[in-house]
Design an enzyme around this catalytic site. Structure first.
Site, short mmCIF file in Angstrom:
data_model
loop_
_atom_site.label_atom_id
_atom_site.label_comp_id
_atom_site.label_asym_id
_atom_site.label_seq_id
_atom_site.Cartn_x
_atom_site.Cartn_y
_atom_site.Cartn_z
N ASP A 1 21.48 37.39 52.54
CA ASP A 1 20.94 37.06 51.23
C ASP A 1 19.46 36.74 51.40
OD1 ASP A 1 22.66 36.11 48.47
OD2 ASP A 1 20.51 35.68 48.55
N LYS B 1 20.48 29.12 50.25
CA LYS B 1 21.89 29.54 50.15
C LYS B 1 22.45 29.80 51.55
CE LYS B 1 23.45 32.20 46.16
NZ LYS B 1 23.62 33.55 45.65
N ARG C 1 38.88 38.22 39.77
CA ARG C 1 38.64 37.30 38.67
C ARG C 1 38.10 36.00 39.25
NH1 ARG C 1 44.44 36.36 36.88
NH2 ARG C 1 44.61 36.58 39.13
N LYS D 1 35.99 51.07 36.88
CA LYS D 1 35.63 49.66 36.70
C LYS D 1 35.20 49.38 35.26
CE LYS D 1 34.56 45.46 37.38
NZ LYS D 1 33.99 44.62 38.38
N PHE E 1 46.49 39.18 28.92
CA PHE E 1 45.30 39.41 28.10
C PHE E 1 45.59 39.57 26.61
CE2 PHE E 1 41.52 39.49 30.72
CZ PHE E 1 42.10 39.28 31.95
N ALA F 1 44.88 34.91 22.28
CA ALA F 1 43.79 34.77 21.31
C ALA F 1 43.08 33.44 21.54
CB ALA F 1 44.36 34.83 19.89
N CYS G 1 31.27 39.27 33.60
CA CYS G 1 31.66 40.69 33.60
C CYS G 1 31.86 41.30 32.22
CB CYS G 1 32.93 40.88 34.42
SG CYS G 1 32.63 40.65 36.17
N LYS H 1 35.73 29.69 31.73
CA LYS H 1 37.18 29.66 31.87
C LYS H 1 37.52 28.64 32.95
CE LYS H 1 38.01 33.07 35.35
NZ LYS H 1 38.84 34.16 35.77
N ARG I 1 28.02 31.48 32.67
CA ARG I 1 27.46 32.69 32.08
C ARG I 1 28.27 33.10 30.84
NH1 ARG I 1 26.65 36.28 37.40
NH2 ARG I 1 28.34 34.94 38.13
#
Ligand code: UDX
Length: 433
Positions: free
Chosen positions: A30, A35, A154, A204, A249, A252, A260, A321, A328
């Site tokens: 990187d 980091k 995920r 993807k 998925f 609601a 993503c 989530k 983001r």
């Protein structure tokens, strides 16, 4: 095999750690020195359950190392993974500047034949372009093949997904290069899909856009359920038992966020426009998703007869989530902003993320609140002591933006429960079914 991974974000770090864990010798690169210094000491730069232990184990076993130096990382490698970001650029188009830089770094440093594997989500045609760019700028006369290997992990479940994914997609124009990548992943025993590079790149985008459509479709159905007095969670259960549909998925709520879906849906719409085509279903999904956050705020406003002045609102959850610190495109940002514009006083609590409105604990956050809003469905909130919370709040009303709380129990405890697409239950009660 000896492998280098460029980029230590979610995808790069998880990929590097996974490859080390299954026996390969991995060096992650990187440009961010801070980091790299942290990672060298075994401190993950992202919050991802299970990652720290794997990172530490493989550093100890010397299967994994970190550097900012390309020449060091590329020494004797058979494969170089590109796992750099492809953020949203102008007009929704994917910004490929980090990919281009990685291609330059490879071309200018590599001194032996190597297979380059692109893990980053990139528009179809990018693998071809990267191969041309590397070949054009090569300093040493070596052979390069670029293979597409999109990532499907995920956040919050990245380690589990990396080890037990549904499939591994490998797109190559040259059989041996594809075979090499296939053999690298062989210990995982995950089904492999072999195809050409453009199809792999398209898989993807098509998969992410489809999942986004699935969520937005359910959110539209939820809004209709509210209007006609049905319960969308029952509708989703009934639909989901049809194997052709599947239950995943269909939840609601306040819509999708993250690194993503928002970016990839915009990118695929842009891709179609470049071909003078329109992906109207994906465009609608984007529109519905954006509107869903406002609808949630409107519900809160309606409950308080349009006046939130000086109302204390307790927001549970900031991250887009659970099990991630990623903010983001998090719906919490828009929701907090709109509530504040309407005069509300905001208090928040998230188990991982903090901001200027953060309370020290969930219980501090809800104390004297006029309403509680569940924005991220962290387990801590689902299993919280709602009897106790009921004693601390001023107004016993909960807006469940994820339909994740036990509505019937909350109602029994005297809460007014308002979900998304669950109006029937709110009016007639949850106990009777
Ligand atoms: C997603 C894809 O799942 C993954 O394959 C890809 O590699 C990257 O994008 P991620 O963004 O980490 O992964 O999270 P995911 O769990 O898929 O959730 C995405 C968003 O959709 C979240 O905001 C989530 O809250 C929302 N969601 C998900 C719903 O609103 N309803 C659902 O039923 C499922």
């Amino acid at each position: 095999m000896k492998v280098a991974v460029i980029g230590t974000g979610y995808v790069g770090l998880v990929t590097g750690t996974l490859l080390a864990e299954i026996g390969h010798d991995v060096t992650c690169i990187d440009i961010d020195e801070m980091k790299i210094e942290l990672l060298k000491t075994g401190i993950p730069t992202i919050y991802e359950p299970g990652l720290e232990q794997l990172l530490k184990n493989n550093l100890e076993k010397q299967k994994l190392s970190f550097t900012t130096n390309h020449a060091t990382a590329f020494q004797n490698v058979e494969l170089v993974f590109m796992a750099v970001g492809t953020p949203q650029g102008e007009n929704g188009q994917a910004n490929l500047s980090y990919i281009e830089q990685a291609a330059k770094d490879i071309a200018q440093t590599i001194d032996h034949d190597v297979t380059v594997v692109i893990k980053s989500t990139v528009p179809p045609g990018t693998n071809d372009y990267v191969e041309q760019q590397i070949l054009k700028n090569l300093i040493h006369p070596v052979k390069i093949h670029v293979v597409s290997n999109p990532e499907f992990l995920r956040e919050g479940h990245a380690i589990e997904d990396a080890f037990h994914g549904d499939r591994i997609v490998i797109g190559s124009e040259q059989r041996e290069a594809g075979d090499l990548v296939e053999s690298l992943f062989a210990p995982l025993q995950i089904p492999i899909v072999r195809t050409d590079r453009r199809s792999a790149e398209m898989i993807k985008y098509a998969a992410n856009a489809f999942l986004a459509v699935k969520i937005s479709y359910m959110n539209e159905i939820a809004n209709l359920c509210d209007a006609i007095g049905a319960d969308v969670t029952a509708v989703a259960d009934g639909m989901g038992m049809d194997k052709r549909i599947g239950r995943a998925f269909l939840n609601a709520g306040i819509g999708y966020g993250g690194s993503c879906f928002p970016k990839d849906t915009e990118a695929v719409v842009h891709l179609a426009k470049q071909q003078a085509m329109q992906l109207s279903i994906v465009e609608s999904a984007i529109k519905t998703n954006k509107a869903q956050r406002h609808r949630f705020v409107e519900k809160v406003l309606r409950h308080f007869d349009g006046n939130l002045t000086n109302k204390k609102i307790a927001i549970l959850g900031l991250a887009f989530k659970p099990n991630t610190d990623d903010m983001r495109e998090a719906p919490s940002v828009t929701i907090i902003d709109e509530l504040q514009k309407n005069g509300a006083i905001i208090h928040v609590f998230d188990p991982i993320v903090t901001n200027e409105y953060s309370a020290a604990s969930l219980y501090d956050c809800v104390t004297k609140a006029d309403a509680v809003l569940l924005v991220t469905e962290w387990q801590d909130f689902l299993h919280a002591d709602w009897t106790e919370i009921g004693k601390l709040v001023k107004g016993k009303v909960i807006f469940d933006g994820r339909n994740a709380l036990e509505a019937d129990k909350l109602q029994q405890l005297g809460w007014t429960y308002i979900g998304v697409g669950r109006e029937r239950k709110r009016v007639y009660g949850f106990q009777e079914s």
